[in-house]
Design an enzyme around this catalytic site. Sequence first.
Site, PDB file in Angstrom:
ATOM      1  N   ARG A  62       0.813  -1.224   0.000  1.00 25.39           N
ATOM      2  CA  ARG A  62       0.000   0.000   0.000  1.00 25.39           C
ATOM      3  C   ARG A  62       0.844   1.270   0.000  1.00 25.39           C
ATOM      4  O   ARG A  62       0.361   2.333  -0.374  1.00 25.39           O
ATOM      5  CB  ARG A  62      -1.006  -0.025   1.164  1.00 25.39           C
ATOM      6  CG  ARG A  62      -2.103  -1.064   0.954  1.00 25.39           C
ATOM      7  CD  ARG A  62      -3.082  -1.097   2.105  1.00 25.39           C
ATOM      8  NE  ARG A  62      -2.473  -1.448   3.358  1.00 25.39           N
ATOM      9  CZ  ARG A  62      -2.211  -2.692   3.749  1.00 25.39           C
ATOM     10  NH1 ARG A  62      -2.525  -3.705   2.973  1.00 25.39           N
ATOM     11  NH2 ARG A  62      -1.636  -2.919   4.917  1.00 25.39           N
ATOM     12  N   GLU A  99       5.680  -9.423  16.191  1.00 27.13           N
ATOM     13  CA  GLU A  99       5.126  -9.893  17.455  1.00 27.13           C
ATOM     14  C   GLU A  99       5.304 -11.417  17.577  1.00 27.13           C
ATOM     15  O   GLU A  99       5.704 -11.931  18.612  1.00 27.13           O
ATOM     16  CB  GLU A  99       3.640  -9.520  17.506  1.00 27.13           C
ATOM     17  CG  GLU A  99       3.082  -9.496  18.904  1.00 27.13           C
ATOM     18  CD  GLU A  99       1.616  -9.090  18.880  1.00 27.13           C
ATOM     19  OE1 GLU A  99       1.173  -8.490  17.876  1.00 27.13           O
ATOM     20  OE2 GLU A  99       0.937  -9.369  19.871  1.00 27.13           O
TER      21      GLU A  99
HETATM   22  P1  AMP Z   1       3.961  -1.458  11.853  1.00 29.18           P
HETATM   23  O1  AMP Z   1       5.227  -2.120  11.379  1.00 29.18           O
HETATM   24  O2  AMP Z   1       3.446  -2.060  13.118  1.00 29.18           O
HETATM   25  O3  AMP Z   1       4.101   0.046  11.956  1.00 29.18           O
HETATM   26  O4  AMP Z   1       2.840  -1.802  10.798  1.00 29.18           O
HETATM   27  C1  AMP Z   1       2.744  -1.058   9.661  1.00 29.18           C
HETATM   28  C2  AMP Z   1       2.373  -1.890   8.468  1.00 29.18           C
HETATM   29  O5  AMP Z   1       1.299  -2.783   8.759  1.00 29.18           O
HETATM   30  C3  AMP Z   1       1.909  -0.988   7.356  1.00 29.18           C
HETATM   31  O6  AMP Z   1       2.417  -1.467   6.131  1.00 29.18           O
HETATM   32  C4  AMP Z   1       0.390  -1.057   7.414  1.00 29.18           C
HETATM   33  O7  AMP Z   1      -0.142  -1.071   6.125  1.00 29.18           O
HETATM   34  C5  AMP Z   1       0.089  -2.351   8.156  1.00 29.18           C
HETATM   35  N1  AMP Z   1      -0.896  -2.164   9.248  1.00 29.18           N
HETATM   36  C6  AMP Z   1      -0.670  -2.318  10.564  1.00 29.18           C
HETATM   37  N2  AMP Z   1      -1.770  -2.104  11.287  1.00 29.18           N
HETATM   38  C7  AMP Z   1      -2.746  -1.776  10.405  1.00 29.18           C
HETATM   39  C8  AMP Z   1      -4.125  -1.403  10.536  1.00 29.18           C
HETATM   40  N3  AMP Z   1      -4.738  -1.322  11.712  1.00 29.18           N
HETATM   41  N4  AMP Z   1      -4.801  -1.111   9.406  1.00 29.18           N
HETATM   42  C9  AMP Z   1      -4.198  -1.173   8.202  1.00 29.18           C
HETATM   43  N5  AMP Z   1      -2.920  -1.516   8.019  1.00 29.18           N
HETATM   44  C10 AMP Z   1      -2.180  -1.821   9.095  1.00 29.18           C
END
Ligand code: AMP
Length: 176
Positions: A62, A99
């Site tokens: 995305r 996680e």
């Molecule tokens: P993080 O590494 O935890 O910051 O997760 C970010 C990645 O996971 C991004 O590429 C987001 O597209 C996806 N992501 C994590 N949580 C969500 C959520 N609640 N809704 C949509 N995409 C998410």
Amino acid sequence: MKIEDKLKAVIRDVLDFPKPGIVFKDITPILKDSVLCREVVETFVERLSPFEIEAVAGIESRGFLFGMMLANKLDIPFIPIRKQGKLPYKTVSHSYDLEYGSATIEVHEDALAPGTKVLVHDDLLATGGTVVATSNLIKSLGGEVVGYSFLISLDFLNGRSRLKSFSEEVVSLVSY
Ligand code: AMP
């Protein structure tokens, strides 16, 4: 109407996707509105204007959507960051902990010249794990991370604090 309100009006919450307990922020309704898409890109350009950016690195998948449009609008290169095994040429990899388990991301070894000032872009900032890994990947190629842009920031997860050691410049259009 402010861009944040326009985006909040169309971003769709999908409960329990991809697993129970997650509220997934679905940005696909934004993509149906070409005027809103243009406004998103223009707002990024405006808010990022104080910073010198020489390339945009977008995170699969995305992060490719607005990352590519933004790079093209800024007239600078776009660098795709992909999951392991997807890029066809020689790659540099970085593994990081999730996680449960771990993940590996990759970039082409010739994606950027050493010293390039890179903006890291994704659709959403959650815990920050993915962007920290991307930032380390950019650094391993000799690039300099000069900022971050996201459509959405989940502020309650405090991902922003993990980005500070790379860059303080974080632009996000919608916060929850
Ligand atoms: P993080 O590494 O935890 O910051 O997760 C970010 C990645 O996971 C991004 O590429 C987001 O597209 C996806 N992501 C994590 N949580 C969500 C959520 N609640 N809704 C949509 N995409 C998410």
